[in-house]
Design a protein around this motif. Structure first.
Motif, PDB file in Angstrom:
ATOM      1  N   ILE A  34       0.869  -1.178   0.000  1.00  0.00           N
ATOM      2  CA  ILE A  34       0.000   0.000   0.000  1.00  0.00           C
ATOM      3  C   ILE A  34       0.905   1.226   0.000  1.00  0.00           C
ATOM      4  O   ILE A  34       1.577   1.516   0.984  1.00  0.00           O
ATOM      5  CB  ILE A  34      -0.926   0.028   1.232  1.00  0.00           C
ATOM      6  CG1 ILE A  34      -1.699  -1.290   1.340  1.00  0.00           C
ATOM      7  CG2 ILE A  34      -1.866   1.215   1.154  1.00  0.00           C
ATOM      8  CD1 ILE A  34      -2.600  -1.574   0.146  1.00  0.00           C
ATOM      9  N   ARG A  35       0.952   1.928  -1.140  1.00  0.00           N
ATOM     10  CA  ARG A  35       1.877   3.041  -1.313  1.00  0.00           C
ATOM     11  C   ARG A  35       1.224   4.381  -0.973  1.00  0.00           C
ATOM     12  O   ARG A  35       0.033   4.579  -1.176  1.00  0.00           O
ATOM     13  CB  ARG A  35       2.397   3.073  -2.759  1.00  0.00           C
ATOM     14  CG  ARG A  35       3.156   1.824  -3.157  1.00  0.00           C
ATOM     15  CD  ARG A  35       3.622   1.871  -4.594  1.00  0.00           C
ATOM     16  NE  ARG A  35       4.354   0.664  -4.956  1.00  0.00           N
ATOM     17  CZ  ARG A  35       5.646   0.486  -4.744  1.00  0.00           C
ATOM     18  NH1 ARG A  35       6.369   1.468  -4.203  1.00  0.00           N
ATOM     19  NH2 ARG A  35       6.253  -0.643  -5.065  1.00  0.00           N
ATOM     20  N   TRP A  36       2.051   5.300  -0.479  1.00  0.00           N
ATOM     21  CA  TRP A  36       1.576   6.642  -0.170  1.00  0.00           C
ATOM     22  C   TRP A  36       0.993   7.304  -1.416  1.00  0.00           C
ATOM     23  O   TRP A  36       0.007   8.047  -1.341  1.00  0.00           O
ATOM     24  CB  TRP A  36       2.726   7.492   0.372  1.00  0.00           C
ATOM     25  CG  TRP A  36       3.146   7.164   1.774  1.00  0.00           C
ATOM     26  CD1 TRP A  36       4.263   6.476   2.162  1.00  0.00           C
ATOM     27  CD2 TRP A  36       2.447   7.503   2.978  1.00  0.00           C
ATOM     28  NE1 TRP A  36       4.308   6.369   3.533  1.00  0.00           N
ATOM     29  CE2 TRP A  36       3.204   6.994   4.059  1.00  0.00           C
ATOM     30  CE3 TRP A  36       1.258   8.180   3.247  1.00  0.00           C
ATOM     31  CZ2 TRP A  36       2.808   7.150   5.380  1.00  0.00           C
ATOM     32  CZ3 TRP A  36       0.865   8.337   4.566  1.00  0.00           C
ATOM     33  CH2 TRP A  36       1.636   7.819   5.612  1.00  0.00           C
ATOM     34  N   TYR A  37       1.616   7.056  -2.572  1.00  0.00           N
ATOM     35  CA  TYR A  37       1.170   7.691  -3.806  1.00  0.00           C
ATOM     36  C   TYR A  37      -0.251   7.249  -4.158  1.00  0.00           C
ATOM     37  O   TYR A  37      -1.083   8.063  -4.553  1.00  0.00           O
ATOM     38  CB  TYR A  37       2.138   7.335  -4.937  1.00  0.00           C
ATOM     39  CG  TYR A  37       2.027   8.242  -6.140  1.00  0.00           C
ATOM     40  CD1 TYR A  37       2.377   9.579  -6.055  1.00  0.00           C
ATOM     41  CD2 TYR A  37       1.581   7.764  -7.366  1.00  0.00           C
ATOM     42  CE1 TYR A  37       2.295  10.414  -7.156  1.00  0.00           C
ATOM     43  CE2 TYR A  37       1.494   8.585  -8.476  1.00  0.00           C
ATOM     44  CZ  TYR A  37       1.844   9.917  -8.358  1.00  0.00           C
ATOM     45  OH  TYR A  37       1.746  10.746  -9.444  1.00  0.00           O
ATOM     46  N   ALA A  38      -0.533   5.962  -3.996  1.00  0.00           N
ATOM     47  CA  ALA A  38      -1.880   5.458  -4.257  1.00  0.00           C
ATOM     48  C   ALA A  38      -2.872   6.038  -3.257  1.00  0.00           C
ATOM     49  O   ALA A  38      -4.004   6.409  -3.618  1.00  0.00           O
ATOM     50  CB  ALA A  38      -1.894   3.929  -4.195  1.00  0.00           C
ATOM     51  N   LEU A  39      -2.448   6.132  -2.003  1.00  0.00           N
ATOM     52  CA  LEU A  39      -3.333   6.701  -0.979  1.00  0.00           C
ATOM     53  C   LEU A  39      -3.628   8.170  -1.250  1.00  0.00           C
ATOM     54  O   LEU A  39      -4.717   8.665  -0.927  1.00  0.00           O
ATOM     55  CB  LEU A  39      -2.701   6.536   0.407  1.00  0.00           C
ATOM     56  CG  LEU A  39      -2.654   5.118   0.955  1.00  0.00           C
ATOM     57  CD1 LEU A  39      -1.950   5.091   2.311  1.00  0.00           C
ATOM     58  CD2 LEU A  39      -4.070   4.545   1.096  1.00  0.00           C
ATOM     59  N   ALA A  40      -2.673   8.880  -1.850  1.00  0.00           N
ATOM     60  CA  ALA A  40      -2.905  10.281  -2.193  1.00  0.00           C
ATOM     61  C   ALA A  40      -4.032  10.402  -3.208  1.00  0.00           C
ATOM     62  O   ALA A  40      -4.891  11.280  -3.107  1.00  0.00           O
ATOM     63  CB  ALA A  40      -1.617  10.902  -2.756  1.00  0.00           C
ATOM     64  N   TYR A  41      -4.039   9.512  -4.203  1.00  0.00           N
ATOM     65  CA  TYR A  41      -5.124   9.514  -5.186  1.00  0.00           C
ATOM     66  C   TYR A  41      -6.456   9.182  -4.520  1.00  0.00           C
ATOM     67  O   TYR A  41      -7.478   9.826  -4.792  1.00  0.00           O
ATOM     68  CB  TYR A  41      -4.831   8.503  -6.297  1.00  0.00           C
ATOM     69  CG  TYR A  41      -3.991   9.061  -7.412  1.00  0.00           C
ATOM     70  CD1 TYR A  41      -4.576   9.551  -8.564  1.00  0.00           C
ATOM     71  CD2 TYR A  41      -2.600   9.104  -7.311  1.00  0.00           C
ATOM     72  CE1 TYR A  41      -3.813  10.069  -9.593  1.00  0.00           C
ATOM     73  CE2 TYR A  41      -1.822   9.617  -8.335  1.00  0.00           C
ATOM     74  CZ  TYR A  41      -2.426  10.102  -9.474  1.00  0.00           C
ATOM     75  OH  TYR A  41      -1.672  10.630 -10.493  1.00  0.00           O
ATOM     76  N   VAL A  42      -6.446   8.173  -3.656  1.00  0.00           N
ATOM     77  CA  VAL A  42      -7.681   7.779  -2.973  1.00  0.00           C
ATOM     78  C   VAL A  42      -8.211   8.924  -2.112  1.00  0.00           C
ATOM     79  O   VAL A  42      -9.404   9.246  -2.141  1.00  0.00           O
ATOM     80  CB  VAL A  42      -7.438   6.522  -2.116  1.00  0.00           C
ATOM     81  CG1 VAL A  42      -8.668   6.221  -1.250  1.00  0.00           C
ATOM     82  CG2 VAL A  42      -7.120   5.327  -3.004  1.00  0.00           C
ATOM     83  N   ALA A  43      -7.322   9.556  -1.346  1.00  0.00           N
ATOM     84  CA  ALA A  43      -7.731  10.661  -0.477  1.00  0.00           C
ATOM     85  C   ALA A  43      -8.287  11.826  -1.296  1.00  0.00           C
ATOM     86  O   ALA A  43      -9.307  12.420  -0.947  1.00  0.00           O
ATOM     87  CB  ALA A  43      -6.551  11.124   0.373  1.00  0.00           C
ATOM     88  N   GLY A  44      -7.605  12.153  -2.389  1.00  0.00           N
ATOM     89  CA  GLY A  44      -8.063  13.252  -3.225  1.00  0.00           C
ATOM     90  C   GLY A  44      -9.424  12.988  -3.816  1.00  0.00           C
ATOM     91  O   GLY A  44     -10.302  13.870  -3.844  1.00  0.00           O
TER      92      GLY A  44
END
Length: 289
Positions: free
Chosen positions: A18-28
């Motif tokens: 689970i990458r921070w970059y993927a979580l950034a997209y999810v959060a956005g």
């Protein structure tokens, strides 16, 4: 200042990182969806007009926009920054090379490409549902800085898209044990550089969000279709063009004409269209009904 030992992977669940970059997209996407739903429900900010779509339609639009972000961002990156990816589909020596275009987990997304993907999704959705196009884009524009903010923070955590060499007191050396282990060397070198990712998170994220918040809630500009969209395009384009002066140009694109960068070139049309939309909306009366 030495770059912190950030790990781009927050946690691994079995073989799934689970990458921070993927979580950034999810959060956005999730927070943007929530904010857009709030705008749809608050009819007074559209007065004397009304929201362009219903809450149920917004749920459908969120899927269209998500697809536009992913496909547009990846294809835009390949088109603007690494066109060899398209050629490799047919000339690659290995399946890894041939399918590099699909390997989004390896990095490489373009905001301008994602923007075009979202714009196309909004246009097609407006046609399908007979919604007012500019009012629909005005609904989406105020939420975009949320995704930009989280995305730039993820860029910083990944130690990518760093700035130019500088001697400012807050300069960062984007080199640490994790980067050395990943690449075998430090792509940014050992020189201190501008943390341009954080500059972009501040300007394109926080400050642009604040401007559009004022436009929606205080100045009530949703009543004039295209005004908020124009402010977003103008604000982002100017911010990005300004920050390109401290951001390291992409490899292979360091010597473009007139000392421009690809980010500047792609932002110029946004500035022009944004200024035109603001002028157009300013010169017309609010929409009724």
């Amino acid at each position: 200042m030495v770059f912190p030992e950030f790990d781009p992977v927050l946690i691994s669940i079995g073989p799934l990182p689970i990458r921070w970059y993927a979580l950034a997209y999810v959060a956005g996407i999730v927070l943007g969806w929530w904010y857009a739903a709030k705008l749809v429900k608050t009819e007074r900010v559209w007065a004397p007009g009304r929201p362009p779509i219903s809450g149920v339609q917004l749920d459908d639009l969120a899927l269209w926009i998500t697809i536009g972000i992913i496909l547009g961002g990846r294809l835009g990156y390949a088109l603007f920054y690494k066109p060899v990816m398209f050629a490799q589909l047919f000339t690659g020596q290995t399946w890894g090379e041939r399918l590099e275009l699909l390997q989004m987990w390896a990095g490489g997304m373009s905001f301008h490409g994602g923007f075009l993907g979202v714009a196309l999704a909004i246009i097609l959705f407006a046609r399908k549902h007979n919604a007012r196009l500019l009012s629909l884009s005005d609904l989406i524009a105020p939420v975009v800085p949320i995704g930009l903010f989280f995305g730039r923070l993820a860029n910083f955590i990944n130690g990518e898209l760093w700035g130019r060499i500088t001697d400012v007191p807050w300069a960062i050396r984007f080199c640490n044990a994790r980067i050395l282990e990943t690449y075998g060397y430090c792509p940014a070198g050992d020189a201190p550089r501008h943390p341009s990712q954080l500059y972009e998170a501040g300007l394109e994220g926080l400050m642009l969000f604040g401007l559009l918040w004022l436009a929606v809630w205080k100045w009530r500009l949703l009543a004039k279709p295209g005004y908020v969209t124009g402010l977003f395009l103008l604000g982002y384009g100017l911010s990005r063009a300004l920050l390109e002066n401290v951001r390291q140009p992409d490899a292979g694109l360091e010597n473009l004409p007139l000392h421009l960068t690809m980010g500047m070139i792609l932002s110029i049309p946004m500035i022009i269209v944004g200024a035109w939309l603001v002028w157009r909306a300013w010169s017309r009366p609010p929409v009724q009904g």
